[in-house]
Design an enzyme around this catalytic site. Structure first.
Site, short mmCIF file in Angstrom:
data_model
loop_
_atom_site.label_atom_id
_atom_site.label_comp_id
_atom_site.label_asym_id
_atom_site.label_seq_id
_atom_site.Cartn_x
_atom_site.Cartn_y
_atom_site.Cartn_z
CG ASP A 152 -2.94 3.79 -1.88
OD1 ASP A 152 -3.57 3.59 -2.94
OD2 ASP A 152 -3.10 3.09 -0.87
CB SER A 198 -0.97 -0.03 1.19
OG SER A 198 -1.89 1.01 1.12
CG ASP A 204 -5.93 0.25 -1.44
OD1 ASP A 204 -5.21 1.26 -1.28
OD2 ASP A 204 -5.77 -0.81 -0.79
#
Length: 573
Positions: A299, A148, A303
């Site tokens: 990001d 992430s 997401d």
């Protein structure tokens, strides 16, 4: 675990099961008596709210070929037992991080060596597209190699089940049991290449079409009037967001060129996190130069999204995750209402640390709000549990994630970007702005202001400090917050909600989680939650006040900000 235990555990990595490079790395750490050795071996990486995530390197507490291989072998064993009588199928995607492509191939090799069919994306892809692909290809599981918005030294492994949502109890515990029964020597790394099928454009087309269908209306007029600045922050969204915007009719899109190329070093930002204003500075600077209406940044795995819009003084301001959640969910509810699709059997999904304003908004449309633990896997579970009974409209959480419809079962910055731009375009067509739409919601439902503080505590000592902080708040609860009596203490670890005024206790009907929430008689709230994927503890604050006139918004916001700061001081954070 004492030093001799650490060294004994590390020496297990000096046998021929591990490649020479790994053995050399571990031997050097042993020889140098490095403290780093303890951090690498004092525990095994575990599944948290976002799967397994950690820094890369050799060791049981690191992301590497072997820890990923062990997890994949355990998951393979689980799938072969669970779906006996057929050949299981798995989809795999990966992001822009260092080693992500290598790790994805290695994971694919292990699955195929276990006679499991693998659909492997040809190149980096947005995480929500993997969730979509799991259901589109009728897979039994899915994997994304991503960390992430973590720093460059991190990578990770997210596991999805056959509904396209991340794994939840009891699957996660059963999979972990299988993983724990696997030794590194058991991992099958020798691929059956005939079982690995490379996928790409066909899934891309279907995903983009679904994103547009779910997030926008049939009225495409005036979308070309909205001036958009977009940045992928060196991540995967560059593969899909510009394409989806164009497909939806948003043609005035300006991409931040310096951040366009995928790069695991994220060279232009200190952190590739759209929650942080600094990460979007290049984008907002470009927006000021060209007079853009809206700025969107995503990001690295696409997401989460950060949104900047123009306030009443025409100044660009970054919305927080709760504000984005509120404005997006209201727009979806409005869309469903206009289409005549609300009949009392719909719901939106939220989390225990997200703004209570969402429930107010949903109620105004006659729609219920289901509240779960932090993480979109719990919203995906809500959808699965409600199938055939209730329809899911949308859902989100405070950490800049949102889900539009159920075609994806995880937070999705592609469809969320489309929805945000749709709202902004319609507002502009009505001589308004997205920010004015938000103020209108505050006037209608109350001005809710939230704030997040993350306290980083690294290593073994840090984990112990976090544990002690939670114990203190649990065993010696505060009785006041900024002069307001604390009425309730929600302890999700013990599943008990205690009324601190009357002493009455009630059961919390949610899975156990190490989260504490203080709630005052006036509705002010503080939540504490250790992160499941990073060495930090997060504190969430929420306060609210009536807003009688939009022109008073700045004054009311200032009062709420001061209230939050006063509470933070009381907690000595």
């Amino acid at each position: 675990m004492n030093t001799s235990d650490i060294i004994s555990k590390a020496k297990l990595w000096l046998n021929p099961t591990f490649d020479s490079e790994t053995q050399k790395e571990i031997q050097e750490l042993i020889n140098s008596d490095s403290k780093d050795l303890t951090d690498r071996f004092y525990k095994d990486l575990e599944f948290g709210t976002g799967g397994m995530r950690g820094t890369m390197g050799a060791g049981t507490n690191r992301i590497n070929k072997y820890t990923l291989g062990k997890n994949t072998q355990g998951l393979s064993n689980y799938l072969l037992k669970t779906f006996s009588g057929k050949q299981p199928k798995v989809a795999i995607a990966y992001d822009c991080r260092h080693n992500s492509k290598l790790f994805a191939q290695s994971v694919a090799n292990v699955f195929s060596a276990n006679n499991i069919k693998v659909y492997l994306f040809e190149d980096l892809r947005a995480t929500p597209e993997l969730s979509f692909a799991v259901r589109e290809l009728d897979c039994d599981a899915g994997i994304v190699l991503t960390a992430s918005h973590n720093p460059p030294e991190y990578n990770g492994y997210k596991v999805y089940f056959d509904d396209g949502g991340q794994i939840i109890p009891p699957q996660d515990g059963e999979i972990i049991d299988e993983i724990n029964n696997v030794s590194f020597e058991d991992i099958k790394f020798n691929a059956n290449s005939s079982l690995i099928e490379v996928i790409g454009e066909e899934i891309d087309q279907k995903f983009a079409a679904q994103a547009v269908a779910n997030a926008t209306s049939s009225d495409t007029a005036n979308r070309d009037r909205l001036k958009i600045v977009f940045t992928s922050l060196h991540g995967t969204s560059i593969t899909m967001v510009p394409r989806a915007l164009e497909l939806a009719g948003f043609t005035d899109v300006h991409i931040v060129e310096e951040q366009k190329e995928p790069d695991g070093d994220f060279p232009t930002v200190a952190s590739p996190n759209p929650e942080e204003p600094a990460a979007l500075k290049m984008a907002t600077d470009l927006a000021e130069r060209i007079g853009a209406d809206i700025v969107i940044g995503t990001d690295p795995d696409c997401d989460r999204l950060g949104i900047a819009v123009r306030d009443m003084n025409n100044k660009l301001v970054l919305l927080n995750g709760n504000q984005t959640f509120a404005i997006l969910v209201d727009a979806l509810l409005k869309k469903w209402k206009e289409e005549g699709r609300i009949n009392g059997k719909q719901f939106v999904g939220s989390t225990i640390v997200s703004t209570p304003m969402v429930d107010k908004i949903a109620s105004s449309y006659g729609v219920s709000t289901k509240v779960g633990l932090t993480g979109f896997k719990w919203i995906a579970k809500m959808i699965r549990d409600a199938e055939g009974k209730e329809e899911f409209i949308g859902g989100g959480e405070e950490s800049f994630g949102f889900m539009v419809g159920d075609f994806v079962r995880d937070k999705d910055a592609v469809s969320s970007t489309l929805l945000a731009c749709e709202i902004a375009a319609q507002a502009k067509n009505n001589d308004s702005t997205l920010y004015e739409e938000l103020l209108g919601l505050y006037k209608k439902h109350g001005f809710y202001k939230e704030h997040l503080i993350s306290v980083v505590k690294k290593g073994v000592e840090g984990a112990q400090e976090i544990q002690q902080m939670m114990a203190d708040m649990r065993n010696s609860p505060v009785t006041e917050m900024d002069g307001e009596k604390v009425e309730f203490l929600f302890d999700y670890q013990t599943s008990v909600c205690k009324n601190l005024i009357t002493g009455k206790e009630t059961v919390i009907d949610l899975p156990k989680s190490n989260v504490l929430i203080y709630l005052t008689t006036e509705g002010s709230r503080m939540a504490a939650r250790p992160s499941g994927t990073e060495p930090k503890i997060k504190f969430y604050f929420s306060v609210h006040k009536e807003l009688n006139d939009i022109k008073d918004a700045k004054k009311v916001e200032g009062e709420l900000d001061q209230k939050i700061q006063d509470i933070i001081k009381e907690f000595k954070l």
